[in-house]
Design an enzyme around this catalytic site. Structure first.
Site, mmCIF file in Angstrom:
data_model
loop_
_atom_site.group_PDB
_atom_site.id
_atom_site.type_symbol
_atom_site.label_atom_id
_atom_site.label_comp_id
_atom_site.label_asym_id
_atom_site.label_seq_id
_atom_site.Cartn_x
_atom_site.Cartn_y
_atom_site.Cartn_z
ATOM 1 N N CYS A 26 0.692 -1.333 -0.208
ATOM 2 C CA CYS A 26 -0.170 -0.120 0.100
ATOM 3 C C CYS A 26 0.812 1.345 0.113
ATOM 4 O O CYS A 26 2.228 1.304 0.044
ATOM 5 C CB CYS A 26 -1.025 0.041 1.203
ATOM 6 S SG CYS A 26 0.030 0.231 2.831
ATOM 7 N N ALA A 54 3.012 2.018 3.104
ATOM 8 C CA ALA A 54 4.255 0.993 3.091
ATOM 9 C C ALA A 54 5.361 1.746 2.129
ATOM 10 O O ALA A 54 6.318 1.836 2.732
ATOM 11 C CB ALA A 54 3.811 -0.326 2.458
ATOM 12 N N ARG A 70 11.557 -4.624 7.074
ATOM 13 C CA ARG A 70 12.340 -4.422 5.818
ATOM 14 C C ARG A 70 13.595 -4.484 6.225
ATOM 15 O O ARG A 70 14.110 -3.740 7.471
ATOM 16 C CB ARG A 70 11.866 -3.059 5.276
ATOM 17 C CG ARG A 70 12.591 -2.990 3.785
ATOM 18 C CD ARG A 70 11.554 -2.024 3.124
ATOM 19 N NE ARG A 70 12.329 -1.487 1.931
ATOM 20 C CZ ARG A 70 13.083 -0.264 1.728
ATOM 21 N NH1 ARG A 70 12.912 0.408 3.043
ATOM 22 N NH2 ARG A 70 13.480 0.201 0.676
ATOM 23 N N HIS A 109 6.039 6.514 -2.431
ATOM 24 C CA HIS A 109 7.362 6.784 -2.708
ATOM 25 C C HIS A 109 7.212 8.524 -2.945
ATOM 26 O O HIS A 109 8.048 9.289 -2.282
ATOM 27 C CB HIS A 109 8.211 6.269 -3.677
ATOM 28 C CG HIS A 109 8.084 4.737 -3.722
ATOM 29 N ND1 HIS A 109 8.170 3.771 -4.764
ATOM 30 C CD2 HIS A 109 8.213 4.001 -2.588
ATOM 31 C CE1 HIS A 109 8.195 2.710 -4.319
ATOM 32 N NE2 HIS A 109 8.443 2.764 -2.998
HETATM 33 FE FE1 CFM Z 1 13.178 0.237 -5.376
HETATM 34 FE FE2 CFM Z 1 12.749 -1.646 -5.509
HETATM 35 FE FE3 CFM Z 1 11.058 -0.083 -4.232
HETATM 36 FE FE4 CFM Z 1 13.764 -0.784 -3.354
HETATM 37 FE FE5 CFM Z 1 12.931 -2.945 -1.788
HETATM 38 FE FE6 CFM Z 1 11.906 -3.709 -4.059
HETATM 39 FE FE7 CFM Z 1 10.456 -2.246 -2.413
HETATM 40 MO MO1 CFM Z 1 10.944 -4.846 -1.644
HETATM 41 S S1 CFM Z 1 14.728 -1.064 -5.173
HETATM 42 S S2 CFM Z 1 12.685 0.997 -3.421
HETATM 43 S S3 CFM Z 1 14.751 -1.710 -1.608
HETATM 44 S S4 CFM Z 1 11.438 -0.285 -6.016
HETATM 45 S S5 CFM Z 1 12.964 -4.762 -2.767
HETATM 46 S S6 CFM Z 1 12.569 -3.913 -6.211
HETATM 47 S S7 CFM Z 1 9.673 -3.994 -3.459
HETATM 48 S S8 CFM Z 1 11.173 -2.838 -0.600
HETATM 49 S S9 CFM Z 1 9.397 -0.292 -2.940
#
Ligand code: CFM
Length: 540
Positions: free
Chosen positions: A60, A63, A94, A192
Site C-alpha cells: 500500500c 508502506a 524491511r 514513494h
Molecule cells: Fe526501489 Fe525496488 Fe522499491 Fe527498493 Fe525494496 Fe523492491 Fe520495495 Mo521490496 S529497489 S525502493 S529496496 S522499487 S525490494 S525492487 S519492492 S522494498 S518499494
C-alpha cells in the site's frame, strides 16, 4: 530444467484462458515480449489498479512512504497515526541496516503509533496525535519526527499537517506529516512520491553548513537492504568519492539537510527516488544520472560514469585502479560457479527496479531470464524514460501532489554549463535517462506487470525456471512446486549483493540454490498418493 520455448502468443493464451473474458482482456495489456534484438518496444499497461479479487504482490501507499523511503533514516522518529495494526505489521519488516553513528541516535528498532480506536475514529484523532508527538519528543528528544497517515485518517479528515506545524513550533524541531493513506494510490509507488515531496519540502537544503570533500555526490534510491549501501560506501571511499547523503539507506536527517552541497546526484532505484533527483536539479542545479551497483560490470560502468562527470584524470585513474583491484576476486568467483550455473534459467517478479537490475547479475553467471516484471513500476521503468510524456495521467496519479519547484534564489548553482553537459553527453555520459527492462530482454521472454498468484503458478508450470525471485508471500508456495525461491526484497537474511563483494556473494548463493537436489526430491502433500487424513463435518 528448461523446456522448448513456446511462442509468446501461445504462452499468453495458456496464461489467460481460464480467466473471465473481461479480466483476461485487461491482463492481456500487462503482458508483453522483450525487445532486446532491436524490435520495437511494446507499450505495457502499468501503474493501474489491480483487478479486485486478484491476489496481487503489491503493498500500500503507507508502506511505500513509511517503510521504504523514510523508514531507513535512523534519526527521524517515525510515528504512525492510525490503528495499531499498520504500525505493528510494518515494524522492522524491511531489512534496511544502519550504522548508529557516534551520536547513537537510532530509532529504527522502535515502533511508534497513536493506536487509534473507535472513539478517535468517531470524534477525531488530532488530540491523540498531538499528545503522541509530545510523548515521542519527551522520550527521545529527536532532531525530527515524521507522521504517517493510515487509511482511516484520510477518511475522517484529521489535519495532520496542521498538527505537525503546531508541534514543530512548540518543540522547535522538524515535524512533518505525510498524507500517505494506504488507499491513496494504486500501490506503494504513490507512497514513494509522497515521501519524496515531504523530504524535499521540509528537509533537503535546510542546512548550509559547508561540507568538505572532493567529488561530492548523493546516492538516491539505495536502501541498505542486507548491507548493500555499506558495500557501495566502501567502494566510494576507496575511489576517493565523497558521499554526502544516501536516500535513504544508512542515512541521517543532517545528511539530507546538507545534500544540496553535492555536485552530482546518482540515481540507483529511479522508481522510488526520481522525483527528488528532478526537484534538486530544478531548485539547486545539480544534474542527475542513472547508475546501478547491482552486478560487477554495472558497478564498474557506474564508477566510470561518475568519474567521467567530474572530468578529473586523477579520479578516473583511481577508479580504474579500484576496478582492477576488485575484479579478480569477482572473476574468480564467477569462473568457479559458471560450469554449474551456465544455461540455468530465472524469473524475477519484484518491486520497481530489482527485477531489471538483478538480470545483470544472472547474466554474469551465464543465466538467462525467462520472465520478469514489477509489482508497481510505471511504463517508463519498462519502456525507458523517453516515454514519460506519453504516459496518460489518470485519476489515481492525479491524486498525488506534484510540487511546483522554482530555482532557489540563493542556492541555485548549475554545476555545469549547457555546453559542458552537451560535451559530456557526446562522450556517452548521459543525464536524466534510463533504459527500461523490455529493451534488455529476449523476444522469447515474458514481461508481466503486477503478476498475480494464478499467473505465477501458470508461468512456472509452462516455462519451468530453475529459480524464481520474489518475496516471502510467494516463497513457500513456489518452493512446494519444486522451484527454489530467492527473496529479492529481504535477501533471505543474506547479502549484500551490491558492488563487487555483493556480486561474489550472489554467485555463490545462486549456485547453491540452483544446484541443490532438495527441491526435486520434495513433493507437495497434495501431490503425494500416500494416506490422506480425512474428516467429516457434523452439523448440530
Ligand atoms: Fe526501489 Fe525496488 Fe522499491 Fe527498493 Fe525494496 Fe523492491 Fe520495495 Mo521490496 S529497489 S525502493 S529496496 S522499487 S525490494 S525492487 S519492492 S522494498 S518499494
Amino acid at each position: 530444467m528448461s523446456t522448448t520455448p513456446k511462442n509468446l502468443e501461445e504462452l499468453k493464451k495458456e496464461l489467460l484462458d481460464k480467466m473471465p473474458t473481461k479480466v483476461a482482456r485487461k491482463r492481456d495489456k500487462a503482458i508483453v515480449p522483450g525487445a532486446e534484438s532491436g524490435e520495437a518496444i511494446p507499450v505495457i499497461q502499468a501503474n493501474v489498479r489491480t483487478i479486485p479479487g486478484i491476489l496481487t504482490q503489491r503493498g500500500c501507499t503507507y508502506a511505500g512512504c513509511k517503510g521504504v523511503v523514510l523508514g531507513p533514516t535512523r534519526d527521524i522518529v517515525n510515528l504512525t497515526h492510525g490503528p495499531i495494526g499498520c504500525g505493528y505489521y510494518s515494524w522492522l519488516t524491511r531489512r534496511n541496516q544502519t550504522d548508529a553513528g557516534e551520536d547513537g541516535d537510532n530509532y529504527i528498532p522502535y515502533c511508534l503509533s497513536t493506536d487509534m480506536t473507535e472513539n478517535d475514529i468517531v470524534f477525531g484523532g488530532e488530540k491523540k496525535l498531538r499528545a503522541a508527538i509530545k510523548e515521542a519528543y519527551d522520550n527521545f528528544k529527536p532532531k525530527s519526527i515524521s507522521v504517517f497517515a493510515t487509511c482511516p485518517v484520510g477518511l475522517i479528515g484529521d489535519d495532520i499537517h496542521a498538527v505537525a506545524r503546531q508541534m514543530q513550533e512548540e518543540l522547535g524541531i522538524t515535524v512533518f506529516a505525510n498524507s500517505c493513506e494506504g488507499y491513496k494510490g494504486v500501490s506503494q509507488s504513490a507512497g514513494h512520491h509522497i515521501a519524496n515531496n515531504q523530504i524535499f519540502r521540509h528537509v533537503i537544503g535546510t542546512d548550509d553548513t559547508p561540507v568538505e570533500g572532493k567529488y561530492k555526490i548523493n546516492l538516491l534510491g539505495e536502501y541498505n537492504i542486507g548491507g548493500d549501501a555499506f558495500e557501495i560506501e566502501r567502494i566510494f571511499e576507496k575511489c576517493g568519492i565523497t558521499l554526502l547523503a544516501t536516500f535513504s539507506g544508512n542515512s541521517t536527517i543532517t545528511q539530507f539537510r546538507q545534500a544540496h552541497h553535492a555536485d552530482l546526484n546518482t540515481v540507483m532505484c529511479h522508481r522510488s527516488l526520481n522525483y527528488v533527483a528532478e526537484m534538486m536539479e530544478t531548485k539547486f542545479g545539480i544534474p542527475w544520472m542513472k547508475i546501478n551497483f547491482i552486478g560487477a560490470e554495472a558497478t564498474a560502468k557506474s564508477l566510470r560514469r561518475i568519474a567521467a562527470y567530474f572530468e578529473d584524470p586523477e579520479l578516473m585513474a583511481r577508479v580504474e585502479q579500484v576496478i582492477a583491484e576488485e575484479m579478480p576476486a569477482v572473476k574468480a568467483a564467477a569462473a568457479e560457479v559458471l560450469p554449474r550455473t551456465t544455461g540455468k534459467t530465472a524469473m524475477l517478479f519484484v518491486g520497481g527496479s530489482r527485477a531489471h537490475h538483478y538480470q545483470d547479475l544472472f547474466r554474469e553467471i551465464g543465466m538467462e531470464t525467462l520472465a520478469a516484471g514489477y509489482e508497481f513500476a510505471h511504463r517508463d521503468d519498462y519502456e525507458g524514460r523517453h516515454v514519460l510524456p506519453t504516459i496518460k495521467v489518470d485519476a489515481d496519479s492525479r491524486n498525488i501532489e506534484e510540487l511546483e519547484i522554482e530555482p532557489d534564489p540563493v542556492r541555485y548553482n548549475p554545476r555545469k554549463t549547457p555546453e559542458q553537459m552537451k560535451a559530456l553527453e557526446d562522450k556517452d555520459v548521459r543525464f536524466k535517462v534510463y533504459e527500461g527492462m523490455i529493451g534488455e530482454m529476449k523476444k522469447e521472454a515474458l514481461i508481466i506487470d503486477d503478476i498475480n498468484q494464478y499467473e505465477t503458478h501458470r508461468i512456472i508450470e509452462l516455462m519451468k525456471p530453475d529459480i524464481f525471485c520474489a518475496g516471502i508471500k510467494e516463497k513457500y508456495i513456489i518452493q512446494k512446486m519444486g522451484v527454489p525461491l530467492k527473496q529479492l526484497h529481504n535477501y533471505d537474511m543474506g547479502g549484500p549483493y551490491a558492488g563487487f563483494v555483493g556480486a561474489v556473494n550472489w554467485y555463490h548463493e545462486i549456485d547453491r540454490l540452483v544446484n541443490t537436489k532438495v527441491w526435486s526430491l520434495i513433493k507437495a502433500p497434495w501431490n503425494d498418493n500416500g494416506p490422506e487424513l480425512e474428516a467429516a463435518y457434523v452439523a448440530g
